[in-house]
Design an enzyme around this catalytic site. Structure first.
Site, short mmCIF file in Angstrom:
data_model
loop_
_atom_site.label_atom_id
_atom_site.label_comp_id
_atom_site.label_asym_id
_atom_site.label_seq_id
_atom_site.Cartn_x
_atom_site.Cartn_y
_atom_site.Cartn_z
N HIS A 5 38.03 40.84 41.98
CA HIS A 5 39.05 41.22 41.11
C HIS A 5 37.56 41.63 40.09
O HIS A 5 36.59 41.38 40.70
CB HIS A 5 39.24 39.95 40.69
CG HIS A 5 39.60 39.73 39.01
ND1 HIS A 5 39.02 38.72 37.63
CD2 HIS A 5 40.23 40.89 38.04
CE1 HIS A 5 39.45 39.72 36.96
NE2 HIS A 5 40.41 40.04 36.62
N GLU A 32 39.92 45.85 43.24
CA GLU A 32 40.62 45.71 42.05
C GLU A 32 39.55 46.25 41.53
O GLU A 32 38.82 45.80 40.78
CB GLU A 32 41.03 44.34 41.66
CG GLU A 32 42.13 44.61 40.57
CD GLU A 32 41.52 44.39 39.50
OE1 GLU A 32 42.75 44.71 37.99
OE2 GLU A 32 40.28 43.50 39.11
N ASP A 34 39.35 48.61 37.15
CA ASP A 34 40.11 49.06 36.04
C ASP A 34 39.70 50.18 35.86
O ASP A 34 38.82 50.94 35.23
CB ASP A 34 39.89 47.95 34.34
CG ASP A 34 40.32 46.90 35.19
OD1 ASP A 34 41.70 46.68 35.29
OD2 ASP A 34 39.27 45.97 34.91
N HIS A 47 36.86 47.88 32.44
CA HIS A 47 38.05 46.93 32.16
C HIS A 47 38.20 46.69 30.28
O HIS A 47 39.50 47.09 29.92
CB HIS A 47 37.52 45.46 32.20
CG HIS A 47 39.12 44.76 32.16
ND1 HIS A 47 38.80 44.01 30.62
CD2 HIS A 47 39.49 43.78 32.38
CE1 HIS A 47 40.01 42.96 30.49
NE2 HIS A 47 40.75 43.56 31.59
N GLU A 106 44.22 49.45 37.88
CA GLU A 106 45.15 48.84 37.24
C GLU A 106 44.50 50.35 35.98
O GLU A 106 43.11 50.22 35.69
CB GLU A 106 44.19 47.46 36.97
CG GLU A 106 45.66 46.67 35.18
CD GLU A 106 45.04 45.96 35.02
OE1 GLU A 106 45.29 45.43 33.65
OE2 GLU A 106 43.90 44.80 35.97
#
Length: 244
Positions: A5, A32, A34, A47, A106
């Protein structure tokens, strides 16, 4: 699958090369991360909508050019040992880690960036990235529809926030027409939900496990992967790895 993450963000400053390097060191299967757009529409890895929390700057991402963003220091907020980390571009991340690890990308706040679906699709479908394992995810189902029009070959994941109502069969039916992954808040996950997701030929990577007990529960419910700040957590306890 173990999905790091924002990289190994339990040990390092999130969404930095330090975090991604650590995730690979700890054996993660996916990073993962962003993405958002800078003022000059470069795809950057961060993020929050603002730089305030994870850098020495202040202000919204889209008010900075890429050159301005990369002058910011993005590591010492976490610990002084990481002084000098920078906000990377997605291109830099793809070039550095391509072929080494999968990527779960993401898209944050797509409504702030009208061109991000097109920009991201163009970047990910360039020749140099064809052999990389990439999934694009978002909380915004309409954005995923838009992105799919530009890059129909890239698999999609829908992030689902916690709701006391849970996830309905009708929702799963609708979502399965577009996405390959349903990635819910871990509090929504039950064995029944996972069976329903699998019945629709989708997989599930719940977010965000931060302790061994949480991982044990998710593994017991037969999820396909776990998004975690601590990618090595399962490896510390053989009883988790061998859980059915």
């Amino acid at each position: 699958m173990i999905i790091a993450h924002r990289g190994a963000s339990g040990y390092t400053p999130e969404n930095t090369f330090a975090a991604f390097d650590k995730a690979i060191e700890l054996g993660a299967d996916y990073l993962e991360l962003d993405v958002q757009l800078a003022k000059d529409e470069e795809v950057v890895v961060i993020h929050d909508a603002k730089v305030d929390r994870t850098s020495n700057g202040k202000g919204h991402i889209h008010h900075f050019t890429l050159k301005e963003l990369q002058k910011l220091e993005a590591g010492s907020w976490f610990h002084e040992d990481f002084y000098g980390e920078r906000i990377p571009t997605l291109t830099q991340v793809l070039q550095r880690y391509g072929g080494k690890i999968g990527m779960l990308i993401e898209v944050k706040y797509p409504s702030l960036y009208p061109t991000i679906a097109e920009k991201l699709a163009k970047l990910l479908t360039e020749e140099m990235y064809h052999n990389q394992t990439i999934i694009v995810q978002s909380f915004d189902f309409q954005f995923l529809k838009q992105f799919h029009q530009h890059a129909p070959s890239i698999p999609l994941g829908l992030l689902v926030k916690y709701s006391i109502k849970g996830i309905t069969n009708n929702q799963l039916k609708e979502w399965s027409s577009l996405v390959s992954y349903i990635n819910p808040n871990k509090a929504l996950v039950t064995k029944t939900l996972v069976k329903k997701i699998h019945y629709r030929n989708m997989k599930t990577f719940p977010y965000t496990a931060r302790d061994r007990k949480g991982m044990e529960k998710l593994i017991h419910n037969r999820v396909d992967g776990i998004i975690t700040d601590f990618p090595d957590l399962t490896k510390k306890d053989p009883s988790i790895e061998s859980s059915p």
